[in-house]
Motif scaffolding. Structure first.
Motif, mmCIF file in Angstrom:
data_model
loop_
_atom_site.group_PDB
_atom_site.id
_atom_site.type_symbol
_atom_site.label_atom_id
_atom_site.label_comp_id
_atom_site.label_asym_id
_atom_site.label_seq_id
_atom_site.Cartn_x
_atom_site.Cartn_y
_atom_site.Cartn_z
ATOM 1 N N THR A 38 -4.343 10.155 2.623
ATOM 2 C CA THR A 38 -4.054 9.753 2.618
ATOM 3 C C THR A 38 -2.378 10.893 3.027
ATOM 4 N N TYR A 94 -3.733 1.063 -5.250
ATOM 5 C CA TYR A 94 -4.327 0.117 -3.502
ATOM 6 C C TYR A 94 -4.598 -0.841 -4.146
ATOM 7 N N THR A 145 -8.067 9.773 -2.139
ATOM 8 C CA THR A 145 -7.617 8.932 -1.704
ATOM 9 C C THR A 145 -7.613 10.483 -0.316
ATOM 10 N N ASN A 155 -14.323 3.459 -2.982
ATOM 11 C CA ASN A 155 -13.258 4.126 -1.590
ATOM 12 C C ASN A 155 -14.301 5.155 -1.825
ATOM 13 N N ASN A 179 -6.948 5.762 -6.715
ATOM 14 C CA ASN A 179 -7.039 4.771 -5.930
ATOM 15 C C ASN A 179 -6.520 3.420 -6.289
ATOM 16 N N ARG A 225 0.706 -1.659 -0.106
ATOM 17 C CA ARG A 225 -0.076 0.053 0.187
ATOM 18 C C ARG A 225 0.558 1.303 0.439
ATOM 19 N N THR A 250 -10.349 7.167 3.579
ATOM 20 C CA THR A 250 -9.820 7.447 3.368
ATOM 21 C C THR A 250 -8.224 7.213 2.291
ATOM 22 N N GLU A 251 -8.757 5.659 2.078
ATOM 23 C CA GLU A 251 -8.487 4.621 1.034
ATOM 24 C C GLU A 251 -9.216 3.275 0.657
#
Length: 279
Positions: A157, A128, A155, A225, A125, A112, A230-231
């Motif tokens: 993140t 991920y 995301t 997502n 995305n 990740r 968040t992800e």
């Protein structure tokens, strides 16, 4: 209409009116009008607080033993926000989240993208491994809700993006109700007063519709997502009713796994093969 349902509706309406008032003041409303409106605003704030306190008192279903079901995924995953470490696992009882768990796909070390302090502020995305992976029915069940029209967002993140989510986006989504918190989601009726909810699903990935019968292990959608996320990850919970505004959380255990703790990786056993919907 239940008291909890009414409290949630008043909570959202009050927030909307209050935010509109604040925006109008900053846009140049006459201060005299703002002063005259202050009692009404204080009343709105009181309703907001009371609604939030009422919704916060929605506890877990009383005297329920953990319900054993299959895991909703295959492959190697890691648990986050797990009820094995804290109850309520997400900090609130509302929306039936008392025993909810988040899981992210991690097929290998560093699979990740890492959390970023400043840059990149947001990512797509595709990097991920959870994004687009099948999400499975945890038991034989009937579909009582299925939605997948919300878009998959970038995301959250990085430090700036996470601050934006916590300080602004989450509040706006909460005002809009559980559909915007959960994003695209599916709710299954497992029978015996138990319902399974899956959140943050990928746009356009549903393979089931309301009223369908599904088999344990059947693919029902893909991980996405959407919503307050968040992800890409799977948010899973059991609850005692299909209405997210009024449902109370029910504890679960995944067959052969139990309830993985925060940071614990697990690989579900392949106990059920995907099956077509029943007639």
């Amino acid at each position: 209409m239940s008291v909890r349902k009414l409290a949630m509706i008043l909570f959202r309406l009050s927030w909307i009116v209050f935010v509109a008032f604040v925006v109008a003041v900053f846009a140049g409303w006459d201060p005299g009008w703002a002063l005259l409106m202050s009692p009404a605003v204080l009343g709105m704030l009181l309703v907001i607080v009371m609604g939030r306190l009422t919704s916060a008192k929605v506890k877990a279903a009383d005297a329920r033993s953990p319900v054993e079901v299959l895991a909703p995924v295959t492959g190697r995953w890691t648990a986050l926000n797990s009820p094995a470490d804290k109850v309520p696992s997400h900090g609130v009882h509302g929306y039936g989240q008392t025993y909810a768990i988040d899981i992210v796909a991690e097929p290998g070390p560093d699979s990740r993208p890492p959390f970023a302090l400043l840059w990149p502020m947001a990512r797509g995305n595709q990097g991920y491994p959870a994004f687009g992976t099948p999400v499975l029915a945890v038991a034989d069940a009937t579909v009582v809700h299925a939605s997948d029209r919300q878009r998959d967002h970038l995301t959250r993140t990085s430090l700036p993006a996470l601050a934006y989510l916590m300080l602004a986006e989450s509040a706006v989504r909460d005002m809009a109700g559980p559909a915007r918190i959960f994003g695209n989601h599916v709710i299954l009726d497992l029978g015996d007063g138990t319902y399974a909810a899956y959140a943050h699903l990928k746009k356009g990935s549903l393979t089931v519709a309301v009223g369908d019968r599904v088999r344990a292990g059947q693919r029902i959608a893909d991980c996405g997502n959407t919503g307050n996320s968040t992800e890409p990850h799977v948010h899973f919970q059991l609850m005692d009713g299909p209405d997210l505004d009024t449902a109370r959380g029910v504890p679960f255990t995944w067959r052969g796994i139990g309830v993985p703790a925060n940071g614990e990786s697990f690989t579900p056993q392949d106990e059920a093969s995907p099956a077509p919907s029943l007639d």
